[in-house]
Design a protein around this motif. Sequence first.
Motif: not given
Length: 263
Positions: A56, A58, A122, A125
Amino acid sequence: MAQLDRFERLIDSLLPRIANYGIDLLVALIVLLAGWWLARRLAGAVVGLVVRAGGDATAAPLIGTAVMWGVRILTLVNVLARLGIQTTSIVAALGAAGLAIGLALQGTLQNIAAGLMLLLLRPFRAGDYIEGSGTIAGTVREVGLFSTHLGKLDGVSLYVPNSQLWSNAVTNFSRNPTRRIEVAFQVSVAQIEPGLQLLRELIAAEPRILSEPAPTVLVADYTDAGAKLALQAWVINADYTAVRAELLRSIRPRLEAQAEPQV
């Protein structure tokens, strides 16, 4: 003479200690600088590894920050140990100080906890366009340890405390692959049927409008001035702005052209 001899013996005994302590101090300084440099390089390497592994994007900056400060704390403990300072008592003192600081910085700790929950669950994102309470709106760039970095449509950077995003409703415009366009406009009663037919023609001529779910044209309401017509159609999320703008550009001029008397 006796006092001079005692002073010379004192100097002779102190010089080796000063030399040894100076060496320890130099080594500790080198370890500190090397640890600080290594922490930053290692954090960057971890972030790059997470991104290349398909992780991810993020969460990658937060993982890098955690690694960096973990290495720095270990470096400080090692430096203190080299200087002969008992780290056990320091750790206990830091624990007590941490408790006091934690009570004083409850808002900051809330931001950290909220940031962890945002990364865990999440709701958005990196790359998603979101809107929150008030004037919070923009494309998510990064979820940091204390705040979330948003890029606004006008190019301005907006930093929002994580707790504000976690404790309030957030609209994510990028999460779903499709999005519904709804266009409504006013016509006279005589233009209802021509207007509905025009909307059907525009839908048929626009390849970016999806056939499923099926688009809809309808009379949404009647007013004192006539009727309100509405078009509802689904498009791929990335096409939403362009298709809606094209429909708005086409509807009114073509409707007015149809209403002009034929000569």
